[in-house]
Design an enzyme around this catalytic site. Structure first.
Site, PDB file in Angstrom:
ATOM      1  N   ALA A  76       0.662 -17.463 -23.792  1.00 38.73           N
ATOM      2  CA  ALA A  76      -0.739 -17.630 -23.411  1.00 38.73           C
ATOM      3  C   ALA A  76      -1.510 -16.391 -22.930  1.00 38.73           C
ATOM      4  O   ALA A  76      -2.433 -15.892 -23.387  1.00 38.73           O
ATOM      5  CB  ALA A  76      -0.711 -18.623 -22.269  1.00 38.73           C
ATOM      6  N   TYR A  77      -0.759 -15.463 -22.103  1.00 36.13           N
ATOM      7  CA  TYR A  77      -1.455 -14.200 -21.747  1.00 36.13           C
ATOM      8  C   TYR A  77      -1.356 -13.374 -22.733  1.00 36.13           C
ATOM      9  O   TYR A  77      -2.423 -12.840 -23.142  1.00 36.13           O
ATOM     10  CB  TYR A  77      -0.617 -13.779 -20.685  1.00 36.13           C
ATOM     11  CG  TYR A  77      -1.192 -12.464 -20.015  1.00 36.13           C
ATOM     12  CD1 TYR A  77      -2.257 -12.372 -19.199  1.00 36.13           C
ATOM     13  CD2 TYR A  77      -0.484 -11.215 -20.366  1.00 36.13           C
ATOM     14  CE1 TYR A  77      -2.822 -11.198 -18.709  1.00 36.13           C
ATOM     15  CE2 TYR A  77      -0.850  -9.944 -19.896  1.00 36.13           C
ATOM     16  CZ  TYR A  77      -2.123  -9.956 -18.984  1.00 36.13           C
ATOM     17  OH  TYR A  77      -2.648  -8.856 -18.304  1.00 36.13           O
TER      18      TYR A  77
END
Length: 249
Positions: A155-156
């Protein structure tokens, strides 16, 4: 230490109460700018922020993931300082460490909303004024993870890759004016964002850096100051690495 003249300039630094944003805000005030900090929590800023003179700094509680909150912060900043010449998008979250298969869908969405949507919201808010004055500097804080992808941090990594692409798109859109839009892709810095990830992941990240240490927030601020200055008059839509030798492209 190189010095840049930001006299008469007004800067917005998101996530500026702590970490990278605080170091940038501090250097900007030292260089003559007045700074508006947009942060989710303005109740406990770092000592370097509380030490600044009240006439040079304003703190506005702002949720960058909410466009209405950003719009209100923009209006309050203009009321306080008149305009915005510089934007540094530093606000961000890491999210949990997990494989793609196990990654919680709500956590995925939250990371994108803060890191990507927040950057979009802030750029959308400040650009019209910059265009009207034919001057502006925007620095987006991405990450080396956005270029290389970190395992168990999809996600990051994805959000920061998107910030890089947003930077390039906006830089091209504004290239005919004196508005520079660039981003940095630092390696891991020792900030509060590490409280969101595991010790094993921290050790992994440090091990990926050939310099064998984390980048300091002061080192990041040094590069951001030039990118935010009038001296950066040609480069736009670019990516600047602070990876300690990790970056492969």
């Amino acid at each position: 230490m190189n010095r840049y003249d930001l006299s008469g300039k007004v800067a917005v630094v998101t996530g500026g109460c702590n970490g990278i944003g605080a170091a940038v805000a501090d250097r900007m005030v030292e260089s003559g700018a007045r700074v508006a900090i947009w942060d989710m929590d303005v109740s406990a800023p770092e000592a370097r922020i509380t030490a600044l003179k009240a006439e040079d700094i304003r703190l506005f509680a702002t949720d960058v993931s909410d466009l209405d909150s950003v719009s209100k912060a923009m209006s309050a900043t203009e009321d306080a300082f008149g305009q915005v010449d510089i934007l540094v998008n530093s606000a961000g979250i890491a999210g949990p460490t997990a494989t793609v298969v196990d990654y919680p869908a709500d956590a995925w969405r939250q990371v994108q909303t803060v890191n990507l949507d927040g950057t979009f919201h802030c750029c959308k808010s400040v650009v019209p004024g910059m265009v009207a004055r034919d001057y502006g500097r925007i620095v987006n804080v991405a990450s080396i993870a956005g270029k290389e992808g970190n395992p168990n941090a999809s996600a990051y990594s994805a959000s920061k890759a998107a910030v890089i692409a947003l930077t390039k798109s906006l830089g091209k859109e504004l290239a005919k004016s004196d508005i520079a839009v660039n981003c940095i892709t630092p390696a891991t810095a020792q900030t509060r964002i590490l409280e969101q990830v595991s010790a094993e992941f921290i050790d992994y990240m440090r091990g990926k850096i050939p310099r064998e240490r984390f980048v300091t927030v002061e080192e990041i601020a040094n590069m951001v100051l030039w990118m935010a200055s009038a001296e950066n008059s040609f480069t736009t839509g670019a990516v600047f690495d602070l990876s300690g030798g990790r970056a492969t492209y």
